[in-house]
Design an enzyme around this catalytic site. Sequence first.
Site, PDB file in Angstrom:
ATOM      1  N   THR A  13     -17.604  95.098  23.706  1.00 19.42           N
ATOM      2  CA  THR A  13     -16.244  95.656  23.719  1.00 19.42           C
ATOM      3  C   THR A  13     -15.202  94.681  24.273  1.00 19.42           C
ATOM      4  OG1 THR A  13     -16.721  96.681  25.845  1.00 19.42           O
ATOM      5  CG2 THR A  13     -17.078  98.037  23.886  1.00 19.42           C
ATOM      6  N   CYS A 131     -15.294  77.142  24.454  1.00 21.58           N
ATOM      7  CA  CYS A 131     -14.411  77.290  23.285  1.00 21.58           C
ATOM      8  C   CYS A 131     -13.582  76.044  22.992  1.00 21.58           C
ATOM      9  CB  CYS A 131     -13.518  78.518  23.452  1.00 21.58           C
ATOM     10  SG  CYS A 131     -12.721  78.705  25.049  1.00 21.58           S
ATOM     11  N   HIS A 257      -7.116  77.430  20.344  1.00 22.34           N
ATOM     12  CA  HIS A 257      -6.964  76.278  21.234  1.00 22.34           C
ATOM     13  C   HIS A 257      -6.661  75.034  20.405  1.00 22.34           C
ATOM     14  CE1 HIS A 257      -8.364  78.743  24.374  1.00 22.34           C
ATOM     15  NE2 HIS A 257      -9.577  78.280  24.578  1.00 22.34           N
TER      16      HIS A 257
END
Lengths: 353, 353
Positions: A13, A131, A257
């Site tokens: 979630t 990331c 990014h």
Amino acid sequence: MTALPTLAVVGATGAVGTVMCELLTGRRNVWGEIRLIASERSVGRRVRCRGEELVVQALTPEAFDGVDVAMFDVPDEVSAEWAPIAVTRGAIAVDNSGAFRMDRDVPLVVPEINPEQVRNRPRGIIANANCTTLAMIVAVAPLHREYGLRELVLASYQAVSGAGQSGVDILHDQLTKVAGDRTLGSRTGDVRQAVGDDLGPFPAPLALNVVPWAGSPADSGWSSEEMKIRNESRKILGLPDLKVSATCVRVPVVTAHSVAVHAVFATEVDAEGAREALRNAPGVILVDDPAAGEFPMPIDAVGTDPSWVGRIRRALDDPRALDFFVTGDNLRKGAALNTAQIAELLAKELRTP
Amino acid sequence: MTALPTLAVVGATGAVGTVMCELLTGRRNVWGEIRLIASERSVGRRVRCRGEELVVQALTPEAFDGVDVAMFDVPDEVSAEWAPIAVTRGAIAVDNSGAFRMDRDVPLVVPEINPEQVRNRPRGIIANANCTTLAMIVAVAPLHREYGLRELVLASYQAVSGAGQSGVDILHDQLTKVAGDRTLGSRTGDVRQAVGDDLGPFPAPLALNVVPWAGSPADSGWSSEEMKIRNESRKILGLPDLKVSATCVRVPVVTAHSVAVHAVFATEVDAEGAREALRNAPGVILVDDPAAGEFPMPIDAVGTDPSWVGRIRRALDDPRALDFFVTGDNLRKGAALNTAQIAELLAKELRTP
């Protein structure tokens, strides 16, 4: 195994988990059962995933019984505790946290670069990179194969969703507070005053600002985020002595990014050769026509799978160096997509007798 | 000369000119008469400057009669035409445009670095550097004196006011359009759609975005802005062979440019020595305590005079390299302040028999 394998998504979630459900919806015939797992406060919630309405289950050891692959999109300490539990229950764990990335017995896999490493998993755990590393490394690897990478100097432009949903919420809150006052941004401290004391997960306001800090303090003035990019780039590319200097900066962008890259190679480079290598590389899209307004940007790359690469040029003072700009969706390739790709390599392995 | 010299400010009603009037207000006993000059549409406007209400005059050759120093904050082509006219009328021209910066017979002066160059002006013109160069070079020069600079790898985070008042206006317009819609920034193209077609002086929306392009196309994929930083840094520091690779990126900040700097030196460096050199350097303020939330940021540096420097660390893989972050107000030190400082050196010279 002839039936399709069972997948568990832990942290279903959160910001990354939500994108994961979206991705799974577009990828049929890979998984049999999909089990969504989350923390106490989300248990019982109904979430649509792959056309089914699934009920979120609690994180318990039994939740992993019968699971073949368990993806973890949770904080480091939760992964550190629960990924090994999933393994003892028979699952292979694919972890998106920082808990195992630098573990010698855990491979750090980017399917476009080192897919063979998924089989090298003595602990039953495979790690997903940070990331920022992921957005950049997908574009750097094909150039490394072409020219032999020696050094990276990086400056990042990182989106607020890298800090989770609370990062997104605080930026939208701050934008609402500063919009409409056309005097803001012209006096020291005026934005701080308009934004107030609630900074969410960040050390300073993001609206009308850039913040040269991400993560926690590491050695000698470096941030944990900057160290991750160095260590993970070395491990993924198999270059333990790669020179890396990164400056990580948060910017008022929701998702995607960007990284300004100065890459030094062992041999002379040329911009057209680099473009050719990137045109043929998996997971990369080349957008490099500045005169036509084409360069990689967050507002275009967000919600898409590849790393967008452009502004490719040979350094004027070093024939072995290339400068370029990369933008990638930190929730997709930077997190959920790479995890899904690793899990799919495992699903294929599990189905191969 | 015993009376105070006469100053003309050409482009008095633009973004930089407005800051100039503010600066002149705080600097009494330097100038006698101040004459404000601007383009046709501003002629007759009344502007408060140094406590006086001045009427803006038209740009004519006669406007320079009796002027000792004429500052130009106007587009390149206006400076190229009018600075020489001011000189023929007897003024010394201090030009903030790009028209004369690389002219061999025009010194490029940063008073903290090469003040002696003001006397070396065969054409009667002195140039002011580009705003991004200025923010960064004030911090780089003391480190060059300490360690001997060899190479700069730079990535910028440039404010919209670098493109003038129209840049500021369009960012505020765009912020108003995106604020309040908390779904924006999560789908490719959603911000483009919300912002609409009016992009002001930029090739793409700035709200919720970063744009890796500033200026016009130069050679081999480099932008004019990136070339300026390279050429001007070399000229100011007197290092014609300095290696420079810059990537210029526009960010949604109103005023104050930031630069992530990777600087390679001739000798080994140490972070504490670098901090010491910067602590004692003119025009620099050291803000370097990340654990306490102290690093240079636009929302703090805007409206202040010095370059803010922090995040100073020695490269982990190169004992001769330093990484750091600099932020400076592009309208003040990046433009009006440096121009005012040069003009004051001239005022002092004019008053010295």
